[in-house]
Motif scaffolding. Sequence first.
Motif, PDB file in Angstrom:
ATOM      1  N   LYS A   1       1.100  -1.484  -0.408  1.00  0.00           N
ATOM      2  CA  LYS A   1       0.505   0.138   0.157  1.00  0.00           C
ATOM      3  C   LYS A   1       0.781   1.324   0.609  1.00  0.00           C
ATOM      4  CE  LYS A   1      -3.568   2.308   2.509  1.00  0.00           C
ATOM      5  NZ  LYS A   1      -4.620   2.045   4.180  1.00  0.00           N
TER       6      LYS A   1
ATOM      7  N   ARG B   1       2.526   1.507  -3.682  1.00  0.00           N
ATOM      8  CA  ARG B   1       1.436   2.083  -4.298  1.00  0.00           C
ATOM      9  C   ARG B   1       1.735   3.722  -4.239  1.00  0.00           C
ATOM     10  NH1 ARG B   1      -0.656  -1.432  -7.781  1.00  0.00           N
ATOM     11  NH2 ARG B   1      -0.815  -4.139  -7.817  1.00  0.00           N
ATOM     12  N   GLU B   2       1.760   3.867  -2.624  1.00  0.00           N
ATOM     13  CA  GLU B   2       0.991   5.432  -2.719  1.00  0.00           C
ATOM     14  C   GLU B   2       2.068   6.044  -3.376  1.00  0.00           C
ATOM     15  OE1 GLU B   2      -0.026   6.946   0.915  1.00  0.00           O
ATOM     16  OE2 GLU B   2      -1.162   4.988   1.553  1.00  0.00           O
TER      17      GLU B   2
END
Length: 369
Positions: free
Chosen positions: A228, A231-232
């Motif tokens: 996560k 990807r951020e």
Amino acid sequence: MNTSELNSFIVILIYGSLVLLSLLKLANPLKVNRKANFWFGIFLFLWSTFWMDEVLLLVTGSTVEFHSLLVVRFVQFLTPIVFYFSVLFYTNPSFVFKGTDLKFLLLPVAFLLCLLCAELGYSNPFEYLSVILILVQALFYTGLSYIIIRRHQKKIQQFSSNTEGINLNWLEYIIVVLFIVNIIYVIYNLFYDPTSLNFFINAVFLLVIYWVAYYSLKQKEIYPLEEKQRRELISIDEETEKEEVKKKLISDEELIKIKAQLESIMATRRPYLDSELNLIKLAEMLSVSTHYMSYVINTGFGKNFFQYVNGYRVEYAKTLLKNTESKFSILGIAYESGFNSKTSFNTTFKKMTGQTPSEFKNEVQVYKS
């Protein structure tokens, strides 16, 4: 040992080193940059096959036309594109192949057709065309890889305050060196006896391979392991290059509020002294998203994350350098200020002040005296 024997010894070292390094990258015992290391391992193995003719000659004692095999020539043709894939995954580990990526097969398919036509007896025109395709593919993917690495070096400044271990400089240098060596080799082949250059070329390649081994094996994970967060950060990278980044993510009032909170934390808690400070850590301190934090720094201060954090580090370093009673060395001041190496300290300090830390310190001492 004469030049011929020494060249044979270097060839064995080149082939053995590439195969061993290839196995190490494929095994990836540290489990970092997994996809990138897989493709880089394949690249190294393909690269090693270019010395197979010479190795087989040394082993069997007779000439073996290994490179003349159609399958071998086709597989070797894929070397530049496999290198490009490794660069792609180093710079974006979340990259996923899509249907549109079938375009990568265009040149390999064209090359295979040329090889098949040459095998059927149409040797001259298709042999020339195959050589042209080899040059085009090599130049195209080498150039594209270089551009991607340069973009990556700018992108990581959006989320990392110390980029020295993740900027992929070693790949950039390898591309430049190989490009120069290949130009020399082509020119020499056109105007001189190519066999007289073999020793020099092989010696340079051996040094490059050892360079590759050292830096590729010490390359740490570039992006966070948590998917996560990864990807951020990658999405922030992409947004900074688009016009949409100019759109307001938050209101002006919220921007001023977060900007004030950020300045307060930087002044009181001094998070910039943490050499591992990144955008995620700083955003968590203010309980905002990484996207908002990036927007505040880019829009509110007109800087990227790297410039913003290192601006504080340089100012802190200046206060230490001005203290003539300080027992800290230049390296000690670098670490105290949040830098993780003397090289990055010198480079960043000079870029922001126009002087090296030593020059700044000497100037202060002269002024005080």
